[in-house]
Write an enzyme that holds these catalytic residues in place. Structure first.
Site, mmCIF file in Angstrom:
data_model
loop_
_atom_site.group_PDB
_atom_site.id
_atom_site.type_symbol
_atom_site.label_atom_id
_atom_site.label_comp_id
_atom_site.label_asym_id
_atom_site.label_seq_id
_atom_site.Cartn_x
_atom_site.Cartn_y
_atom_site.Cartn_z
ATOM 1 C CB THR A 21 -0.951 0.023 1.214
ATOM 2 O OG1 THR A 21 -0.192 0.021 2.413
ATOM 3 C CG2 THR A 21 -1.881 -1.182 1.195
ATOM 4 C CG ASP A 22 -0.864 4.740 -1.901
ATOM 5 O OD1 ASP A 22 -1.663 4.632 -0.939
ATOM 6 O OD2 ASP A 22 -1.229 5.113 -3.030
#
Length: 148
Positions: A21-22
């Site tokens: 994920t970012d």
């Protein structure tokens, strides 16, 4: 040669981890490409061919070109289903159509096509896909080898 209809595409399941994920908590766009690469590798394994063994046969599959469309985000802990369907089988290349879907609601998250070339491991020059591998892809994908 184009795919015949009727065959179900191969699917590989995976889960979204924190590392995928970012900063916004959604899957970073390039990680969909990693998920699809893993599905193509698992498709080979499902057909009875390990990438490590193919290298010993002086054979590599390399991505020549890719196209991806993003439809909806995946998030941490989502379970994903990633398809890998061969839609074109040529002398020295394969074209895959792939989709990433969230298992919980079957939402289409990302889709793409990948042209994968067969090359010699020692020189990276194109080489023909061995007949046994071509036949395995054809039989597993509903493709016809006739009329090549």
């Amino acid at each position: 040669m184009r795919a015949q209809n009727g065959a179900q595409p191969f699917t590989h399941r995976c889960r979204v981890y924190y590392e995928d994920t970012d900063a916004g908590g959604i899957v970073y766009y390039v990680n969909y490409l990693k998920f699809m690469e893993r599905a193509r590798t698992e498709r080979l394994r499902d057909l009875g061919f390990a990438q490590s063994e193919l290298v010993g046969e002086n054979l590599l599959f390399v991505v020549h070109s890719s196209e991806a469309r993003y439809h909806a985000p995946a998030r941490l802990d989502d379970e994903l289903s990633v398809s890998a369907e061969v839609i074109e089988l040529n002398r020295a290349s394969l074209r895959f159509r792939q989709q990433v879907r969230r298992v919980a609601d079957d939402a289409l998250l990302c889709e793409g096509q990948f042209l994968v070339a067969c090359v010699r491991a020692d020189s990276l020059k194109p080489r023909a896909i061995p007949e046994v591998l071509r036949a395995a892809f054809a039989n597993g994908s509903g493709l016809s080898l006739a009329g090549d």
